[in-house]
Design a protein around this motif. Sequence first.
Motif, PDB file in Angstrom:
ATOM      1  N   HIS A   1     -43.740 -32.766  68.571  1.00 28.59           N
ATOM      2  CA  HIS A   1     -44.371 -33.783  69.393  1.00 28.59           C
ATOM      3  C   HIS A   1     -44.052 -33.548  70.879  1.00 28.59           C
ATOM      4  O   HIS A   1     -43.186 -32.760  71.226  1.00 28.59           O
ATOM      5  N   ILE A   2     -44.767 -34.228  71.735  1.00 33.94           N
ATOM      6  CA  ILE A   2     -44.590 -34.211  73.188  1.00 33.94           C
ATOM      7  C   ILE A   2     -44.676 -32.777  73.739  1.00 33.94           C
ATOM      8  O   ILE A   2     -45.721 -32.163  73.661  1.00 33.94           O
ATOM      9  N   PHE A   3     -43.589 -32.216  74.237  1.00 30.25           N
ATOM     10  CA  PHE A   3     -43.682 -30.998  75.022  1.00 30.25           C
ATOM     11  C   PHE A   3     -43.797 -29.712  74.223  1.00 30.25           C
ATOM     12  O   PHE A   3     -44.162 -28.679  74.789  1.00 30.25           O
ATOM     13  N   TRP A   4     -43.479 -29.730  72.930  1.00 28.58           N
ATOM     14  CA  TRP A   4     -43.535 -28.502  72.152  1.00 28.58           C
ATOM     15  C   TRP A   4     -44.627 -28.548  71.099  1.00 28.58           C
ATOM     16  O   TRP A   4     -44.549 -27.889  70.075  1.00 28.58           O
ATOM     17  N   GLY A   5     -45.691 -29.324  71.365  1.00 24.91           N
ATOM     18  CA  GLY A   5     -46.844 -29.333  70.476  1.00 24.91           C
ATOM     19  C   GLY A   5     -47.599 -28.019  70.543  1.00 24.91           C
ATOM     20  O   GLY A   5     -47.460 -27.234  71.491  1.00 24.91           O
ATOM     21  N   MET A   6     -48.447 -27.769  69.530  1.00 23.27           N
ATOM     22  CA  MET A   6     -49.208 -26.524  69.518  1.00 23.27           C
ATOM     23  C   MET A   6     -50.139 -26.435  70.719  1.00 23.27           C
ATOM     24  O   MET A   6     -50.316 -25.359  71.303  1.00 23.27           O
ATOM     25  N   GLU A   7     -50.754 -27.559  71.100  1.00 28.75           N
ATOM     26  CA  GLU A   7     -51.622 -27.520  72.281  1.00 28.75           C
ATOM     27  C   GLU A   7     -50.831 -27.125  73.525  1.00 28.75           C
ATOM     28  O   GLU A   7     -51.314 -26.357  74.361  1.00 28.75           O
ATOM     29  N   ASN A   8     -49.603 -27.669  73.641  1.00 27.73           N
ATOM     30  CA  ASN A   8     -48.776 -27.379  74.816  1.00 27.73           C
ATOM     31  C   ASN A   8     -48.441 -25.898  74.910  1.00 27.73           C
ATOM     32  O   ASN A   8     -48.564 -25.282  75.975  1.00 27.73           O
TER      33      ASN A   8
ATOM     34  N   GLN B   1     -52.860 -32.211  65.047  1.00 29.17           N
ATOM     35  CA  GLN B   1     -52.711 -33.663  65.201  1.00 29.17           C
ATOM     36  C   GLN B   1     -51.249 -33.970  65.498  1.00 29.17           C
ATOM     37  O   GLN B   1     -50.355 -33.474  64.810  1.00 29.17           O
ATOM     38  N   GLY B   2     -51.018 -34.754  66.535  1.00 27.03           N
ATOM     39  CA  GLY B   2     -49.651 -35.055  66.925  1.00 27.03           C
ATOM     40  C   GLY B   2     -48.870 -33.839  67.361  1.00 27.03           C
ATOM     41  O   GLY B   2     -47.636 -33.809  67.259  1.00 27.03           O
ATOM     42  N   GLY B   3     -49.590 -32.815  67.853  1.00 27.92           N
ATOM     43  CA  GLY B   3     -48.934 -31.587  68.275  1.00 27.92           C
ATOM     44  C   GLY B   3     -48.643 -30.628  67.140  1.00 27.92           C
ATOM     45  O   GLY B   3     -48.131 -29.529  67.368  1.00 27.92           O
ATOM     46  N   MET B   4     -48.970 -31.020  65.891  1.00 27.46           N
ATOM     47  CA  MET B   4     -48.649 -30.210  64.718  1.00 27.46           C
ATOM     48  C   MET B   4     -49.920 -29.758  64.009  1.00 27.46           C
ATOM     49  O   MET B   4     -50.933 -30.456  64.005  1.00 27.46           O
ATOM     50  N   THR B   5     -49.855 -28.577  63.395  1.00 24.26           N
ATOM     51  CA  THR B   5     -50.981 -28.099  62.606  1.00 24.26           C
ATOM     52  C   THR B   5     -51.135 -28.968  61.360  1.00 24.26           C
ATOM     53  O   THR B   5     -50.148 -29.452  60.799  1.00 24.26           O
ATOM     54  N   ASN B   6     -52.388 -29.196  60.929  1.00 23.69           N
ATOM     55  CA  ASN B   6     -52.624 -30.036  59.747  1.00 23.69           C
ATOM     56  C   ASN B   6     -53.235 -29.268  58.590  1.00 23.69           C
ATOM     57  O   ASN B   6     -53.704 -29.857  57.612  1.00 23.69           O
ATOM     58  N   GLY B   7     -53.240 -27.928  58.689  1.00 25.82           N
ATOM     59  CA  GLY B   7     -53.752 -27.111  57.604  1.00 25.82           C
ATOM     60  C   GLY B   7     -55.206 -26.716  57.736  1.00 25.82           C
ATOM     61  O   GLY B   7     -55.681 -25.820  57.033  1.00 25.82           O
ATOM     62  N   MET B   8     -55.932 -27.373  58.622  1.00 25.20           N
ATOM     63  CA  MET B   8     -57.317 -27.011  58.884  1.00 25.20           C
ATOM     64  C   MET B   8     -57.360 -25.848  59.881  1.00 25.20           C
ATOM     65  O   MET B   8     -56.358 -25.545  60.532  1.00 25.20           O
ATOM     66  N   PRO B   9     -58.512 -25.173  60.011  1.00 26.54           N
ATOM     67  CA  PRO B   9     -58.589 -24.102  61.011  1.00 26.54           C
ATOM     68  C   PRO B   9     -58.221 -24.607  62.402  1.00 26.54           C
ATOM     69  O   PRO B   9     -58.694 -25.666  62.830  1.00 26.54           O
ATOM     70  N   LEU B  10     -57.367 -23.860  63.070  1.00 25.81           N
ATOM     71  CA  LEU B  10     -57.017 -24.184  64.452  1.00 25.81           C
ATOM     72  C   LEU B  10     -58.083 -23.548  65.335  1.00 25.81           C
ATOM     73  O   LEU B  10     -58.279 -22.322  65.298  1.00 25.81           O
ATOM     74  N   ILE B  11     -58.771 -24.369  66.114  1.00 19.40           N
ATOM     75  CA  ILE B  11     -59.873 -23.876  66.935  1.00 19.40           C
ATOM     76  C   ILE B  11     -59.712 -24.363  68.370  1.00 19.40           C
ATOM     77  O   ILE B  11     -59.499 -25.554  68.603  1.00 19.40           O
ATOM     78  N   TRP B  12     -59.783 -23.446  69.305  1.00 21.59           N
ATOM     79  CA  TRP B  12     -59.747 -23.826  70.719  1.00 21.59           C
ATOM     80  C   TRP B  12     -60.673 -22.921  71.522  1.00 21.59           C
ATOM     81  O   TRP B  12     -61.047 -21.839  71.063  1.00 21.59           O
ATOM     82  N   ARG B  13     -61.071 -23.391  72.680  1.00 17.63           N
ATOM     83  CA  ARG B  13     -61.973 -22.651  73.559  1.00 17.63           C
ATOM     84  C   ARG B  13     -61.429 -22.647  74.985  1.00 17.63           C
ATOM     85  O   ARG B  13     -60.776 -23.605  75.410  1.00 17.63           O
ATOM     86  N   GLY B  14     -61.718 -21.577  75.692  1.00 17.23           N
ATOM     87  CA  GLY B  14     -61.310 -21.470  77.085  1.00 17.23           C
ATOM     88  C   GLY B  14     -62.477 -21.078  77.966  1.00 17.23           C
ATOM     89  O   GLY B  14     -63.293 -20.221  77.593  1.00 17.23           O
ATOM     90  N   ALA B  15     -62.570 -21.730  79.131  1.00 11.91           N
ATOM     91  CA  ALA B  15     -63.642 -21.465  80.084  1.00 11.91           C
ATOM     92  C   ALA B  15     -63.148 -20.496  81.156  1.00 11.91           C
ATOM     93  O   ALA B  15     -62.130 -20.748  81.809  1.00 11.91           O
ATOM     94  N   LEU B  16     -63.859 -19.394  81.326  1.00  7.05           N
ATOM     95  CA  LEU B  16     -63.501 -18.368  82.297  1.00  7.05           C
ATOM     96  C   LEU B  16     -64.521 -18.362  83.432  1.00  7.05           C
ATOM     97  O   LEU B  16     -65.730 -18.265  83.198  1.00  7.05           O
ATOM     98  N   LYS B  17     -64.041 -18.450  84.650  1.00 10.98           N
ATOM     99  CA  LYS B  17     -64.940 -18.510  85.797  1.00 10.98           C
ATOM    100  C   LYS B  17     -65.628 -17.155  86.006  1.00 10.98           C
ATOM    101  O   LYS B  17     -65.158 -16.121  85.510  1.00 10.98           O
TER     102      LYS B  17
END
Length: 360
Positions: free
Chosen positions: A229-236, A289-305
């Motif tokens: 949670h908080i600072f060490w979540g997967m998103e972080n 969810q809550g910084g933790m993986t929930n077993g579903m595919p982890l999906i993220w996108r990044g915008a490049l200028k």
Amino acid sequence: MNELFLRNLAIDIQGGSHDPEISIRAEGLPAGEAIDPLELQKFLSRRAPGSSKFATHRKEADEPHFLSGITDGKTDGTPLHAVIYNTNQRSGDYPAVPDVPRPSHADFAAIMKYHGQVDLRGGGHFSARLTAPLCILGGIALQILAHQGIRIAAHIAAVGDVTDTPFDPMQVSEADFARLAERSAFPVLDDGAAERMQALIDDARMSLDSVGGVIECAAIGLPVGLGEHIFWGMENRLAHLAFGIPAMKGIEFGAGFAITKQRGSSANDPFVTDGQTIRTAQNNSGGIQGGMTNGMPLIWRGALKPTASIGQEQKSVSISRMENTTITVGGRHDPCVAVRATPIFEAVTAIAILDALLDV
């Protein structure tokens, strides 16, 4: 400083675009992991410049030379230290400290910050060239994760206003990953989208201009509960690494910014079970969810200028004369940085996931 201290991994990247070498040191890798050098080189070659008309014409082999960290083909528990020798610099294309800063580059801020004592040839240590040693660690992390059944792949989700077929957020498949591996030179899921993207990039290139893009990355085979949670979540962890990619201007997970147009009743991911496993009925959360993986595919996108270096005349200033002027940027540059970015996205995703796995 080019050091990054994650929770378990410490990373230090050194060198500049036109230095004799660029390098990475990394501490915290687990010992005893077999590393296939041919597979690693294949991965690094996807990022390497000079591969097509859609990339810079600077040619570099990006061959890693390991000084420590790997013995007899396995990680040995000592700090990983690897270098890549730069062999195709054209430093004459760039002044070390330009009097006229290039628009949307680090030039002006760096000159002010370091009082003119900075090497900005080819972007210096602000250059995307520094993602090459990052991909050494990322390629190793990908192999370590594969030993545990975790797979990662990315594709060009958009170039300008041309979009590729997105990953199915519920069922990112091995078939998708295999298709992208076959199309590694221009990784997309839809051949028609590839043709339209390439036409757009070519139009920008012929106009001495550039175009931006979006990369979508997915990880499958993840256990439930990775991250904190908080600072060490997967998103972080991912965000920290992701914004080390030059040209990155924004990231989103799962449904991302589009989820703000929904209400909670449709945005929430309900849980369902078949009596054997528990999963969510949709995946707006992007597998986190809550910084933790929930077993579903982890999906993220990044915008490049769009690539900041373009051949058109642009407005700038002379720092020494304090006068308005113009500049036409020379050198060799990608008309669209997204084309070579997919392995970098895979690399930072693998590093973040490996760091989380080492929590336990």
